[in-house]
Design a protein around this motif. Sequence first.
Motif, short mmCIF file in Angstrom:
data_model
loop_
_atom_site.label_atom_id
_atom_site.label_comp_id
_atom_site.label_asym_id
_atom_site.label_seq_id
_atom_site.Cartn_x
_atom_site.Cartn_y
_atom_site.Cartn_z
N TYR B 35 -5.80 -1.04 -3.13
CA TYR B 35 -4.90 -0.75 -2.02
C TYR B 35 -4.37 0.67 -2.13
O TYR B 35 -4.30 1.24 -3.22
CB TYR B 35 -3.69 -1.71 -2.05
N ARG B 36 -3.95 1.18 -0.99
CA ARG B 36 -3.24 2.46 -0.95
C ARG B 36 -1.88 2.24 -0.31
O ARG B 36 -1.75 1.47 0.65
CB ARG B 36 -4.03 3.48 -0.12
N GLN B 37 -0.88 2.92 -0.86
CA GLN B 37 0.46 2.84 -0.30
C GLN B 37 0.98 4.26 -0.14
O GLN B 37 1.34 4.91 -1.12
CB GLN B 37 1.39 2.02 -1.20
N GLN B 38 0.98 4.72 1.08
CA GLN B 38 1.48 6.06 1.35
C GLN B 38 2.99 6.07 1.35
O GLN B 38 3.62 5.01 1.54
CB GLN B 38 0.88 6.57 2.66
N PRO B 39 3.59 7.23 1.12
CA PRO B 39 5.06 7.29 0.97
C PRO B 39 5.80 6.59 2.10
O PRO B 39 5.56 6.86 3.28
CB PRO B 39 5.32 8.80 0.96
N GLY B 40 6.67 5.68 1.74
CA GLY B 40 7.48 4.97 2.73
C GLY B 40 6.73 3.95 3.55
O GLY B 40 7.30 3.40 4.50
N GLN B 41 5.48 3.68 3.21
CA GLN B 41 4.66 2.77 4.01
C GLN B 41 4.35 1.49 3.23
O GLN B 41 4.60 1.40 2.03
CB GLN B 41 3.34 3.45 4.38
N SER B 42 3.77 0.54 3.95
CA SER B 42 3.33 -0.68 3.28
C SER B 42 1.93 -0.48 2.71
O SER B 42 1.37 0.62 2.75
CB SER B 42 3.35 -1.84 4.27
N LEU B 43 1.36 -1.53 2.17
CA LEU B 43 0.07 -1.45 1.51
C LEU B 43 -1.07 -1.57 2.52
O LEU B 43 -1.02 -2.40 3.43
CB LEU B 43 -0.07 -2.59 0.49
N THR B 44 -2.12 -0.77 2.31
CA THR B 44 -3.32 -0.82 3.13
C THR B 44 -4.50 -1.10 2.21
O THR B 44 -4.70 -0.41 1.22
CB THR B 44 -3.55 0.51 3.86
N LEU B 45 -5.30 -2.09 2.58
CA LEU B 45 -6.45 -2.45 1.78
C LEU B 45 -7.54 -1.40 1.96
O LEU B 45 -7.95 -1.11 3.09
CB LEU B 45 -6.97 -3.83 2.19
N VAL B 62 -14.47 5.00 3.37
CA VAL B 62 -15.92 5.08 3.16
C VAL B 62 -16.24 5.31 1.70
O VAL B 62 -15.45 5.88 0.94
CB VAL B 62 -16.55 6.20 4.03
N ILE B 63 -17.44 4.90 1.35
CA ILE B 63 -17.87 4.94 -0.05
C ILE B 63 -17.94 6.36 -0.59
O ILE B 63 -17.65 6.58 -1.76
CB ILE B 63 -19.22 4.21 -0.22
N ASP B 64 -18.31 7.32 0.24
CA ASP B 64 -18.42 8.68 -0.25
C ASP B 64 -17.08 9.24 -0.68
O ASP B 64 -17.01 10.06 -1.59
CB ASP B 64 -19.03 9.59 0.83
N LYS B 65 -16.04 8.81 -0.02
CA LYS B 65 -14.70 9.30 -0.32
C LYS B 65 -14.05 8.47 -1.45
O LYS B 65 -13.34 9.02 -2.28
CB LYS B 65 -13.85 9.21 0.94
N PHE B 66 -14.31 7.19 -1.44
CA PHE B 66 -13.67 6.27 -2.40
C PHE B 66 -14.70 5.41 -3.11
O PHE B 66 -14.72 4.18 -2.96
CB PHE B 66 -12.65 5.37 -1.68
N PRO B 67 -15.58 6.01 -3.92
CA PRO B 67 -16.55 5.18 -4.63
C PRO B 67 -15.86 4.24 -5.62
O PRO B 67 -14.88 4.63 -6.28
CB PRO B 67 -17.44 6.21 -5.34
N ASP B 87 -4.40 12.80 0.65
CA ASP B 87 -4.71 11.71 -0.28
C ASP B 87 -3.56 11.40 -1.22
O ASP B 87 -3.64 10.44 -2.00
CB ASP B 87 -5.96 12.05 -1.10
N SER B 88 -2.51 12.19 -1.16
CA SER B 88 -1.34 11.92 -2.00
C SER B 88 -0.77 10.57 -1.62
O SER B 88 -0.41 10.33 -0.46
CB SER B 88 -0.28 13.02 -1.81
N SER B 89 -0.70 9.69 -2.60
CA SER B 89 -0.36 8.30 -2.30
C SER B 89 -0.24 7.54 -3.62
O SER B 89 -0.50 8.09 -4.69
CB SER B 89 -1.48 7.69 -1.44
N ILE B 90 0.12 6.29 -3.51
CA ILE B 90 0.05 5.39 -4.65
C ILE B 90 -1.17 4.49 -4.44
O ILE B 90 -1.35 3.92 -3.36
CB ILE B 90 1.31 4.53 -4.79
N TYR B 91 -2.00 4.39 -5.47
CA TYR B 91 -3.18 3.55 -5.41
C TYR B 91 -2.97 2.36 -6.34
O TYR B 91 -2.63 2.53 -7.50
CB TYR B 91 -4.43 4.36 -5.80
N LEU B 92 -3.19 1.18 -5.80
CA LEU B 92 -2.87 -0.06 -6.52
C LEU B 92 -4.11 -0.92 -6.66
O LEU B 92 -4.83 -1.16 -5.69
CB LEU B 92 -1.80 -0.85 -5.77
N CYS B 93 -4.30 -1.44 -7.86
CA CYS B 93 -5.34 -2.42 -8.12
C CYS B 93 -4.69 -3.81 -8.06
O CYS B 93 -3.55 -3.98 -8.54
CB CYS B 93 -5.92 -2.17 -9.51
N LEU B 111 -0.54 9.50 -7.14
CA LEU B 111 -1.38 10.69 -7.06
C LEU B 111 -0.73 11.72 -6.15
O LEU B 111 -0.35 11.41 -5.02
CB LEU B 111 -2.76 10.32 -6.51
N THR B 112 -0.63 12.94 -6.68
CA THR B 112 -0.14 14.07 -5.88
C THR B 112 -1.24 15.12 -5.87
O THR B 112 -1.74 15.51 -6.92
CB THR B 112 1.13 14.67 -6.48
#
Lengths: 112, 114
Positions: B35-45, B62-67, B87-93, B111-112
């Motif tokens: 998942y990605r969580q951008q500042p002040g936002q909810s989670l996006t799969l 897309v796979i090229d950007k996020f393998p 791409d600055s965001s929080i990435y969650l597994c 990530l900043t």
Amino acid sequence: SQKIEQNSEALNIQEGKTATLTCNYTNYSPAYLQWYRQDPGRGPVFLLLIRENEKEKRKERLKVTFDTTLKQSLFHITASQPADSATYLCVPQGSGTYKYIFGTGTRLKVLA
Amino acid sequence: SAVISQKPSRDICQRGTSLTIQCQVDSQVTMMFWYRQQPGQSLTLIATANQGSEATYESGFVIDKFPISRPNLTFSTLTVSNMSPEDSSIYLCSVQEQGESPLHFGNGTRLTVT
């Protein structure tokens, strides 16, 4: 498209009062609905799950209701404490799908 | 319940570079998600990491950007490629131990990109 709405503004309440958070969803019919808590700098933590055939679910000071007619879930925290301050996320979930779509979240602040 | 370790916890990266984020689970799980969580936002799969096959990406990713790799049932990596400040965001597994069970999350990678 599927849409989930929670109170967009922060909710401030006084310690000891009951906090009520709202989750409204449109364009789908979830088989169950989950609530998560997220603290700053942390991943979400699961709190409660309620199924479509359940009207109400309780766990300690937490209570969740699920109204499939209104397409709404209410999340209550009774006797709230400053430690309850966090963002709360609702996740309506369809049966047989792995995709979790998170609501926008409501930030709760309990004032001492 | 599953315990998830995610590394690094935070990083500051230069534009145009790539960062690989690791997710280790203390038990075998069927479903792993990023998942990605951008500042002040909810989670996006972003995608579902499938063991032994290509990840399943959500619309807008897309796979090229996020393998993504998932060599076994306890480990996955997400790479953020050719990074830009957007791409600055929080990435969650996260993992799901069985169908319709709750998700368990790591504490995320902040990530900043400068």
